[in-house]
Write a protein that holds these residues in place. Sequence first.
Motif, PDB file in Angstrom:
ATOM      1  N   MET A 289       0.851  -1.186   0.000  1.00  0.00           N
ATOM      2  CA  MET A 289       0.000   0.000   0.000  1.00  0.00           C
ATOM      3  C   MET A 289       0.888   1.237   0.000  1.00  0.00           C
ATOM      4  O   MET A 289       1.910   1.278   0.690  1.00  0.00           O
ATOM      5  CB  MET A 289      -0.918   0.013   1.228  1.00  0.00           C
ATOM      6  N   THR A 290       0.507   2.227  -0.775  1.00  0.00           N
ATOM      7  CA  THR A 290       1.167   3.532  -0.690  1.00  0.00           C
ATOM      8  C   THR A 290       0.098   4.619  -0.731  1.00  0.00           C
ATOM      9  O   THR A 290      -0.867   4.523  -1.504  1.00  0.00           O
ATOM     10  CB  THR A 290       2.155   3.779  -1.850  1.00  0.00           C
ATOM     11  N   ALA A 291       0.273   5.618   0.111  1.00  0.00           N
ATOM     12  CA  ALA A 291      -0.586   6.796   0.037  1.00  0.00           C
ATOM     13  C   ALA A 291      -0.179   7.605  -1.188  1.00  0.00           C
ATOM     14  O   ALA A 291       1.000   7.696  -1.521  1.00  0.00           O
ATOM     15  CB  ALA A 291      -0.439   7.629   1.308  1.00  0.00           C
ATOM     16  N   ASP A 323      10.961   8.369   7.621  1.00  0.00           N
ATOM     17  CA  ASP A 323       9.850   9.330   7.686  1.00  0.00           C
ATOM     18  C   ASP A 323       9.989  10.189   8.939  1.00  0.00           C
ATOM     19  O   ASP A 323       9.874  11.417   8.892  1.00  0.00           O
ATOM     20  CB  ASP A 323       8.496   8.602   7.754  1.00  0.00           C
ATOM     21  N   ALA A 324      10.227   9.522  10.065  1.00  0.00           N
ATOM     22  CA  ALA A 324      10.343  10.237  11.343  1.00  0.00           C
ATOM     23  C   ALA A 324      11.486  11.241  11.302  1.00  0.00           C
ATOM     24  O   ALA A 324      11.342  12.398  11.734  1.00  0.00           O
ATOM     25  CB  ALA A 324      10.554   9.232  12.475  1.00  0.00           C
ATOM     26  N   VAL A 358      10.535   6.619  -0.799  1.00  0.00           N
ATOM     27  CA  VAL A 358       9.370   5.738  -0.724  1.00  0.00           C
ATOM     28  C   VAL A 358       9.116   5.062  -2.064  1.00  0.00           C
ATOM     29  O   VAL A 358       8.876   3.847  -2.134  1.00  0.00           O
ATOM     30  CB  VAL A 358       8.125   6.525  -0.263  1.00  0.00           C
ATOM     31  N   MET A 359       9.194   5.825  -3.153  1.00  0.00           N
ATOM     32  CA  MET A 359       8.917   5.254  -4.472  1.00  0.00           C
ATOM     33  C   MET A 359       9.943   4.187  -4.839  1.00  0.00           C
ATOM     34  O   MET A 359       9.583   3.103  -5.306  1.00  0.00           O
ATOM     35  CB  MET A 359       8.907   6.359  -5.527  1.00  0.00           C
ATOM     36  N   ALA A 406      20.823   2.223   2.724  1.00  0.00           N
ATOM     37  CA  ALA A 406      20.639   3.676   2.726  1.00  0.00           C
ATOM     38  C   ALA A 406      19.777   4.080   1.537  1.00  0.00           C
ATOM     39  O   ALA A 406      19.796   3.432   0.500  1.00  0.00           O
ATOM     40  CB  ALA A 406      21.991   4.384   2.671  1.00  0.00           C
ATOM     41  N   PRO A 407      18.996   5.156   1.662  1.00  0.00           N
ATOM     42  CA  PRO A 407      18.114   5.583   0.585  1.00  0.00           C
ATOM     43  C   PRO A 407      18.892   6.250  -0.538  1.00  0.00           C
ATOM     44  O   PRO A 407      20.069   6.606  -0.378  1.00  0.00           O
ATOM     45  CB  PRO A 407      17.192   6.594   1.279  1.00  0.00           C
TER      46      PRO A 407
END
Length: 419
Positions: A289-291, A323-324, A358-359, A406-407
Motif C-alpha cells: 500500500m502507498t498513500a 519518515d520520522a 518511498v517510491m 541507505a536511501p
Amino acid sequence: MSDPSSHSAAAADSPAVFDAVVVGAGPSGLVTALALAYVARGTGAKIGLVGPAPDETAAAGDTRTAALMDSSIALLKQLGIWPGLAPVSAPLEGIRIVDSASPFFAAPDVVFRASELGLPAFGYNIPNPVLVRALYEQARQAMPVAAGSVSHIDIAEDHARLVCTDGREIMTKLVVGADGRNSVCRKAAEIPVQEWRYPQKAIATRFRHSLPHEQISTEFHRPSGPLTTVPLPDANESSLIWVVEEDEAERLVTLSRADFAAELESHLGALTGPISDVGEIRAFPVAGMTARTLTGPRTALVGEAAHILPPIGAQGLNLGFRDAGWLAERLRPVFEGSGDAGARPVLLAYGDSRQMDVMSRTIGVDLLNRSLITRFPPAQAARGAILRGLKSLPMLRRFAMRAGIAPPTPLPPLMQSQA
C-alpha cells in the motif's frame, strides 16, 4: 493527555492544545513522537502522543523482530534509547542470499559482509515487544501521552480537533498519522491510497538451532517467496519470516511445534543443524500500500499509514524511521521560530523529502517479490544473472549493499552516524 511528570492520564475540562500530535504507538509512531520532541526541546513547542500502551499479554507471544539498519540505529542513539536496547539486540554482520527460486537459473550463494563497507554491522535485530516497550516508556518521560486511540478528527483551516475514544478532545496544529493501514488520520485528511495483494502469507516465529548463526541473516529466494532467518542475541536462536502461498500457510500454522520444526529443518538443516523450541507461530497477509501523497490538510503520514511493503530485505520499518527523521528535520526550524507546524509549505517540504525514497523502495521490493513468484523464464534468468554479478564483482556488491541500507537521497541529520 497525561502529564509527563506524573505519568497519569487525566481528562481536562477544556481541550489540550499542541503544535503536533502523533497518533499511533507502533515503532514508527513512537520514534516520530520522540524525534519531534527532540527537535522541539527548548523551543516551547508542545508535542503529544495518542496511542495505547503496549499489551504485555499479547507481547508475551509476539515472536516478531525488527531488523533496523545502521541509520535507524543512529536515530535511536541520537534519541538516547540505544544503550538500553543494545544488550538485547543481535548485530547483523552479514547477509546471505541463497537462490532456489528456479531450478534452471539458480545462482551461487552470495554473502554480503558489513566489513566490506567498513561497518561493524549492517544493523541490529531487536525483538519487537522489547523495542516498543522501550520507545513507549521514553515517550511517557518526554511528552504528554493519551493511552487510547482517536475515533474522529475534524480539520479546520488553522487547526485540527481530535476526539479520543474516551471522549477527551485535543487541539493541534499538525496531526501526524502513524496509525497503520486503516489510518483514521489519513481518512480524515482524504488522502487516497493505492493497495495491492500478493497470493502469499508471511509466517513469523523464532526457533533454536544447533549450529551458530555467526551474526549472518540468510534469505532463501524460493518460488513461493523468501524464507529469511535473522540472528537473535543467543548464537543458537534466530527469528523467522517465511513467505509462502496462502494455502501452504494455512497448512503450516496448523502443524504442531515439533512438526513445524521438522518441516523448517527440511529447508534449513544444512545451515542450521537440528531445529527445536519453535515459538508462537503467526501468519500475516502479504500486501502493499502507498498513500498517493504523504501529506494532506494539517496532516503528515508516517510508517504504515503511508506505505506498506512485503517483508523482504527489512525495508518497511526502516522506511518509517526515515519518515520520522525527515519530518523532525522539516519541523525543527518551525519549532525554533514559533511557526505553524501544519502550514502547507512545511508539509510540502516533508513530502518532497520522502517521495524518491518511498517510491524507489516500493518499486524495488515489489519487483523482487514478483521476480521470485513469476514463472516467466526471462525474469528468472535476469535475477540469476544479477546474483552471479554480485557474487563475482566486489564493486557491484558494495554498490548493492549501500543501496540496501541507505536511501537514494541524503539521510536526515538525526540519522547520520556520528564520528
